[in-house]
Design an enzyme around this catalytic site. Structure first.
Site, PDB file in Angstrom:
ATOM      1  CG  HIS A 160      43.105  40.131  36.097  1.00 29.96           C
ATOM      2  ND1 HIS A 160      43.162  40.303  37.468  1.00 29.96           N
ATOM      3  CD2 HIS A 160      42.024  41.099  35.802  1.00 29.96           C
ATOM      4  CE1 HIS A 160      42.035  41.103  38.066  1.00 29.96           C
ATOM      5  NE2 HIS A 160      41.487  41.618  37.044  1.00 29.96           N
TER       6      HIS A 160
ATOM      7  CG  HIS B  56      37.147  40.034  44.265  1.00 31.91           C
ATOM      8  ND1 HIS B  56      38.162  40.766  44.086  1.00 31.91           N
ATOM      9  CD2 HIS B  56      36.404  39.588  43.334  1.00 31.91           C
ATOM     10  CE1 HIS B  56      37.875  41.265  42.904  1.00 31.91           C
ATOM     11  NE2 HIS B  56      36.686  40.852  42.428  1.00 31.91           N
TER      12      HIS B  56
ATOM     13  CG  ASP C 198      37.885  41.430  35.305  1.00 28.17           C
ATOM     14  OD1 ASP C 198      39.123  41.403  35.667  1.00 28.17           O
ATOM     15  OD2 ASP C 198      36.916  41.875  36.128  1.00 28.17           O
TER      16      ASP C 198
END
Length: 571
Positions: A141, A325, A365
């Site tokens: 990311h 999220h 990640d």
């Protein structure tokens, strides 16, 4: 004949092989022992730099011109690589590429020379050091640019993913959405000494909306449930990938809203896809996305927060899911969503499936349920845990762990390279590939680099006080080197799609990085995953979440203590 003891030889020239028996090297403070399989150097003809040493004019250094000599030689290094093996050799670097793995020196005075040293050759002393290929992280990311310095300091030289900074979408999903963002991020990443590649947003059932991102420079497309991971978007995305020879990465539908895991598998239609965090804590069909690791067209990966399974793994994941999220703990449905992803049984099974070679790739990640600086470290912690709990792998013994070592190093080097169509340039220590190499002191292997070379030029290294009279006084820190400055950034590559190379908008970006097209992405299968291609039939009990592979229950305990941990990070 002059003789030298084996221990003295290892101190001077590094480990070797004598009488068919290799010296052994412990990796950091783990239980893992690497045994030298072959020594390409010649006893009595070793080259070494320094006062009174061999690499001097007329001795180990020839009078040949630069065209015949390497630009850099790494002497007497122990290579650990999934393809080349665990071998002692000199490594030659020419024009940014690995040009030789063998015996360096002066062919006019020495026998068996395959790598010529001359006045134009720089020397990196590899005696007593381990050399590996730079790590390839395929789950980045791109949230903050400081990640890159952290990644380099831990041996990562290729970063693939998506994002535009700390935007809400990028905090959750690895995609750089649309042509404008694609151009802006390629230009932003142009100033960093790593190879890069960007995923476009693959969550769309519009063929044109996906194709325009590939033409803008995306090297792949990422499907993510937060944007929609529906059968329609999966099918459309894979159609575009088949047309343009790019890879698709997927984070599937945790909530099973648009279908169950079988519906997602059906949407693949046998086409190749890279499955992110295939265990499921990072996202994916609950509770059985782990079944994807048994499919021949799926390239299964893990992200590092679940690796290895420890007593703290479960507790830290709930908060990570909520933050990444954009969930609200005061909303019952949001909390249930987060809790559905965290299963002790599948996390434990993940360790074993890695050890048996069913999971093929490790990634980070970064800042979105993963740590960019721990892809290498956690891979080896997992290998240690599995040796502790399961004993030697087939082909290994109590004496050495070469098969396990080669299996685990493949997970962050050659296998992500093969999966994303870049193995012709990176992913292993082989002649003809970019000299993206990491040098480690064995005691610090996988934890803190000694030096990182990018196309043969140092971009990061452990260096002492810059105001001191020599380079070693404390504080020794991992610092950026000359290869990370100025036009030396041309030593790095931006991986893009083949179709984007004919797009004038991409060529007009004015990038310093060399543009290289990915290739061969659509023909890859699980069988191509080096040392990690086991295809078991995996099932998950829907009530207990217990995982079975070919009918065998996969269970292991959480560890309370790990190597490569606190003793290395007191400061």
């Amino acid at each position: 004949m002059t003789r030298i003891s084996r221990s003295a030889y290892a101190e001077i020239y590094g480990p070797t092989v004598v009488g068919g028996v290799g010296d052994r090297v412990r990796l950091a403070d783990t239980l893992l022992l690497a045994e030298v399989e072959k020594d390409h150097t010649i006893f009595g003809e070793e080259v070494k730099f320094g006062g009174g040493k061999v690499i001097r004019d007329g001795m180990g250094q020839s009078q040949r011109l630069a065209t015949d000599c390497v630009d850099t030689v790494i002497t007497n290094a122990l290579i650990i690589d999934a393809v080349t093996g665990i071998v002692k050799a000199d490594i030659g670097i020419k024009d940014g590429l690995i040009s030789g793995i063998g015996k360096a020196g002066n062919p006019d005075t020495q026998p068996g020379v395959t790598i010529i040293i001359g006045a134009s050759t720089e020397v990196v002393a590899g005696e007593g050091l381990i050399v590996t290929a730079g790590a390839i992280d395929t789950h980045i990311h791109f949230i903050c640019p400081q990640q890159i310095e952290e990644a380099l300091a831990t041996g990562t030289t290729t970063m693939i993913g998506g994002g535009t900074g700390p935007a809400t979408g990028s905090l959750a999903t690895t995609s750089t959405s649309g042509p404008w963002h694609m151009a802006a991020m390629l230009q932003a990443l142009d100033t960093f000494p790593v190879n890069v590649g960007l995923f476009g947003k693959g969550s769309s059932s519009s063929h044109g909306a996906l194709l325009e991102q590939v033409r803008a420079g995306a090297m792949g497309l990422k499907i993510h449930e937060d944007w929609a991971s529906t059968p329609a978007s999966i099918d459309t995305c894979l159609n575009v990938a088949e047309e343009t020879d790019i890879q698709v990465a997927i984070h599937s539908d945790t909530l099973n809203e648009s279908g169950f895991v079988e519906d997602t598998f059906a949407a693949f239609k046998g086409r190749t896809i890279h499955s992110f965090h295939t265990e499921g804590a990072g996202g994916g069909h609950a509770p059985d996305i782990i079944r994807a690791a048994g499919m021949p067209n799926v390239l299964p990966a893990s992200t590092n927060p679940t690796m290895p399974f420890t007593r703290n793994t479960i507790d830290e994941h709930l908060d990570m899911v909520m933050v990444c999220h954009h969930l609200d703990p005061s909303i019952a449905e949001d909390l249930a969503f987060a809790e559905s992803r965290i299963r002790r049984e599948t996390i434990a099974a993940e360790d074993i499936l890695h050890d048996l070679g069913a999971f093929s790739i490790m990634s980070s990640d970064s800042q979105a349920m993963g740590r960019v600086g721990e892809i290498v470290l956690r891979t080896w912690q997992t290998a240690h845990k599995m040796k502790l709990q399961r004993g030697p792998l087939q082909g290994d013994s109590e004496r050495s762990d070469n098969e396990r070592i080669k299996r685990y190093i493949a997970k962050y080097t050659i296998n992500p390279a093969v999966a994303h169509g870049i193995a012709h340039l990176v992913g292993s220590v082989e002649v003809g590939k970019l000299a993206d190499l990491v040098l480690w002191k064995p005691a610090f292997f996988g934890v803190k680099v000694n030096m990182v070379l990018k196309s043969g030029m140092a971009v990061s290294a452990s260096i002492g006080d810059m105001g001191a009279s020599i380079s070693t006084p404390q504080p020794v820190q991992i610092r950026p080197m000359w290869g990370s400055h100025g036009k030396a950034l041309r030593t790095s590559v931006a991986f893009v799609s083949q179709v984007s190379l004919s797009n004038p908008a991409v060529s007009e970006l004015g990038l310093n990085k060399r543009l290289e097209a990915v290739r061969g992405c659509r023909g890859v299968t699980k069988h191509d995953m080096v040392r990690n291609n086991w295809l078991p039939a995996i099932s998950v009990d829907p009530q207990t979440y217990q995982v079975y592979a070919d009918g065998q229950l996969l269970r292991c305990e959480a560890l309370a203590e790990l190597p490569m941990a606190q003793r290395y990070f007191l400061f």
